[in-house]
Design an enzyme around this catalytic site. Structure first.
Site, PDB file in Angstrom:
ATOM      1  N   SER A   1       0.864  -1.185   0.000  1.00 57.05           N
ATOM      2  CA  SER A   1       0.000   0.000   0.000  1.00 57.05           C
ATOM      3  C   SER A   1       0.899   1.233   0.000  1.00 57.05           C
ATOM      4  CB  SER A   1      -0.853  -0.035   1.273  1.00 57.05           C
ATOM      5  OG  SER A   1      -1.390   1.232   1.554  1.00 57.05           O
TER       6      SER A   1
ATOM      7  N   TYR B   1      -0.993  -0.296  10.423  1.00 55.99           N
ATOM      8  CA  TYR B   1      -1.082  -0.706   9.009  1.00 55.99           C
ATOM      9  C   TYR B   1       0.197  -0.269   8.292  1.00 55.99           C
ATOM     10  CZ  TYR B   1      -3.273  -1.311   4.361  1.00 55.99           C
ATOM     11  OH  TYR B   1      -3.577  -1.696   3.070  1.00 55.99           O
TER      12      TYR B   1
HETATM   13  N1  NAP Z   1      -8.852  -1.962  -0.684  1.00 53.53           N
HETATM   14  C1  NAP Z   1      -7.938  -0.999  -0.657  1.00 53.53           C
HETATM   15  O1  NAP Z   1      -8.267   0.209  -0.706  1.00 53.53           O
HETATM   16  C2  NAP Z   1      -6.470  -1.371  -0.585  1.00 53.53           C
HETATM   17  C3  NAP Z   1      -5.529  -0.376  -0.868  1.00 53.53           C
HETATM   18  C4  NAP Z   1      -4.175  -0.700  -0.800  1.00 53.53           C
HETATM   19  C5  NAP Z   1      -3.783  -1.979  -0.454  1.00 53.53           C
HETATM   20  N2  NAP Z   1      -4.714  -2.939  -0.187  1.00 53.53           N
HETATM   21  C6  NAP Z   1      -4.249  -4.265   0.203  1.00 53.53           C
HETATM   22  O2  NAP Z   1      -4.852  -5.227  -0.646  1.00 53.53           O
HETATM   23  C7  NAP Z   1      -4.941  -6.489   0.039  1.00 53.53           C
HETATM   24  C8  NAP Z   1      -6.357  -7.036  -0.125  1.00 53.53           C
HETATM   25  O3  NAP Z   1      -7.256  -6.120   0.446  1.00 53.53           O
HETATM   26  P1  NAP Z   1      -8.805  -6.034   0.053  1.00 53.53           P
HETATM   27  O4  NAP Z   1      -9.111  -4.602  -0.074  1.00 53.53           O
HETATM   28  O5  NAP Z   1      -9.144  -6.965  -1.035  1.00 53.53           O
HETATM   29  O6  NAP Z   1      -9.449  -6.540   1.443  1.00 53.53           O
HETATM   30  P2  NAP Z   1     -10.789  -7.362   1.779  1.00 53.53           P
HETATM   31  O7  NAP Z   1     -11.866  -7.079   0.787  1.00 53.53           O
HETATM   32  O8  NAP Z   1     -11.061  -7.070   3.220  1.00 53.53           O
HETATM   33  O9  NAP Z   1     -10.338  -8.891   1.593  1.00 53.53           O
HETATM   34  C9  NAP Z   1      -9.373  -9.428   2.469  1.00 53.53           C
HETATM   35  C10 NAP Z   1      -9.202 -10.900   2.187  1.00 53.53           C
HETATM   36  O10 NAP Z   1      -8.176 -11.391   3.071  1.00 53.53           O
HETATM   37  C11 NAP Z   1      -8.716 -12.446   3.884  1.00 53.53           C
HETATM   38  N3  NAP Z   1      -8.109 -12.370   5.205  1.00 53.53           N
HETATM   39  C12 NAP Z   1      -8.198 -11.381   6.131  1.00 53.53           C
HETATM   40  N4  NAP Z   1      -7.524 -11.716   7.240  1.00 53.53           N
HETATM   41  C13 NAP Z   1      -6.994 -12.962   7.009  1.00 53.53           C
HETATM   42  C14 NAP Z   1      -6.217 -13.855   7.786  1.00 53.53           C
HETATM   43  N5  NAP Z   1      -5.849 -13.568   9.038  1.00 53.53           N
HETATM   44  N6  NAP Z   1      -5.868 -15.044   7.223  1.00 53.53           N
HETATM   45  C15 NAP Z   1      -6.255 -15.367   5.962  1.00 53.53           C
HETATM   46  N7  NAP Z   1      -6.988 -14.558   5.195  1.00 53.53           N
HETATM   47  C16 NAP Z   1      -7.357 -13.375   5.713  1.00 53.53           C
HETATM   48  C17 NAP Z   1     -10.227 -12.198   3.909  1.00 53.53           C
HETATM   49  O11 NAP Z   1     -10.957 -13.405   4.169  1.00 53.53           O
HETATM   50  P3  NAP Z   1     -11.415 -13.806   5.680  1.00 53.53           P
HETATM   51  O12 NAP Z   1     -11.985 -12.557   6.285  1.00 53.53           O
HETATM   52  O13 NAP Z   1     -12.416 -14.902   5.498  1.00 53.53           O
HETATM   53  O14 NAP Z   1     -10.185 -14.280   6.370  1.00 53.53           O
HETATM   54  C18 NAP Z   1     -10.460 -11.709   2.479  1.00 53.53           C
HETATM   55  O15 NAP Z   1     -10.524 -12.797   1.587  1.00 53.53           O
HETATM   56  C19 NAP Z   1      -4.546  -6.201   1.488  1.00 53.53           C
HETATM   57  O16 NAP Z   1      -3.222  -6.621   1.715  1.00 53.53           O
HETATM   58  C20 NAP Z   1      -4.642  -4.687   1.599  1.00 53.53           C
HETATM   59  O17 NAP Z   1      -3.763  -4.171   2.576  1.00 53.53           O
HETATM   60  C21 NAP Z   1      -6.056  -2.662  -0.241  1.00 53.53           C
END
Ligand code: NAP
Length: 277
Positions: A148, A161
């Protein structure tokens, strides 16, 4: 899938075995689905068996292994990677995507929130990569971290974070340098704000889920667009990818004009002296 435009070398993925952590939702789910569409065999994990079951039901005839694992627990990662190796016989590519965020000022927030974020965002990536790497080395494959802008610029109210993403990037940079002449490419990618569950699942000062987003999710990049950008960058074997102009500007500004950037970032995240939660 059909509206996405991949670059020409997407044959790169054909027949490969890909691991995506946190593939049941958001960016991870989009990555899983696109990798399946590009001819990969895919293995993914998450904590919720229900969400993984739903994903499996969406792709009944595809080579998709789902595994219930909390990447914050080393043994879960060992079992997840072992199951992938047993089912598919190797791993070409790992995308460390599972992640969790937070919103809360450092002084108000329980240590548990910070521990949880480090466990998932940093240790989860390290554990899974540790056990997948011998096979990735044999296959001269790829190690990817979904980071990020918070990994380049500390963000107020998200200090845990930021710490976890700085740790992720520092570790991956060192790993990339260690593996420079092995044929393995190591990359991290920084999406901008992406519509997903991340702000709803973000932990509060009590280490509980926020359950709401302070932002207009509809105006953000979609998870599909982000996944497509990530896969294009993997196929090109890039070192890093910052996906948005706002992200690139923030990283540049912070490097050259740190003091001004402190003020601009403060203005973005605080309204009337209060952290925007
Ligand atoms: N969305 C944004 O704006 C954004 C921006 C920059 C970077 N990112 C990064 O992109 C990545 C994905 O984010 P996202 O936005 O797609 O988030 P999301 O919609 O909340 O999805 C997160 C995924 O990770 C899984 N997860 C969470 N905790 C976990 C754990 N302890 N063990 C195994 N799986 C776990 C969740 O499933 P369960 O809850 O069932 O475990 C879900 O499948 C992250 O690393 C985030 O930091 C996101």
């Amino acid at each position: 899938m059909s509206s996405l435009s991949f670059n020409k070398n997407m044959d790169y993925f054909k027949g490969k075995i890909a691991v995506v952590t946190g593939g049941s939702e958001g960016i991870g789910k989009a990555l899983v689905e696109q990798l399946l569409g590009l001819g990969c065999r895919v293995s993914t994990c998450g904590r919720s068996a229900d969400k993984l079951y739903d994903l499996q039901v969406l792709h009944p005839d595809k080579p998709l292994n789902t595994f219930v694992a909390d990447v914050g627990h080393e043994n879960d990662c060992v079992q997840f990677i072992k199951s992938t190796l047993k089912i598919y016989g190797g791993i070409d590519l790992i995308i460390n995507n599972a992640g969790v965020s937070m919103r809360g000022l450092f002084n108000d927030t329980k240590v548990e929130t910070f521990q949880h974020l480090m466990n998932v965002n940093f240790w989860g990536a390290l554990y899974c990569t540790k056990y997948a790497l011998p096979s990735i080395l044999e296959r001269r494959g790829d190690v990817v971290g979904v980071s990020s802008i918070a990994g380049y610029r500390g963000l107020p109210g998200r200090s845990g974070y930021s710490a976890s993403k700085y740790a992720l990037q520092g570790w991956l940079e060192a790993l990339r340098t260690e593996l420079l002449h092995t044929g393995v490419n190591v990359m991290w990618v920084c999406p901008g704000f992406t519509a997903s569950n991340i702000r709803f699942a973000a932990l509060n000062t009590e280490a509980k889920q926020q359950g709401a987003s302070p932002m207009e999710e509809g105006k953000m990049m979609t998870a599909d667009e982000v996944a497509q950008n990530i896969l294009n960058a993997i196929a090109k074997r890039k070192r890093t990818l910052i996906m948005t102009g706002q992200g690139k500007l923030t990283v540049w500004m912070n490097r050259i004009f740190g003091g001004i950037t402190d003020k601009l970032v403060h203005r973005f995240y605080f309204k009337n002296g209060e952290l925007v939660k």
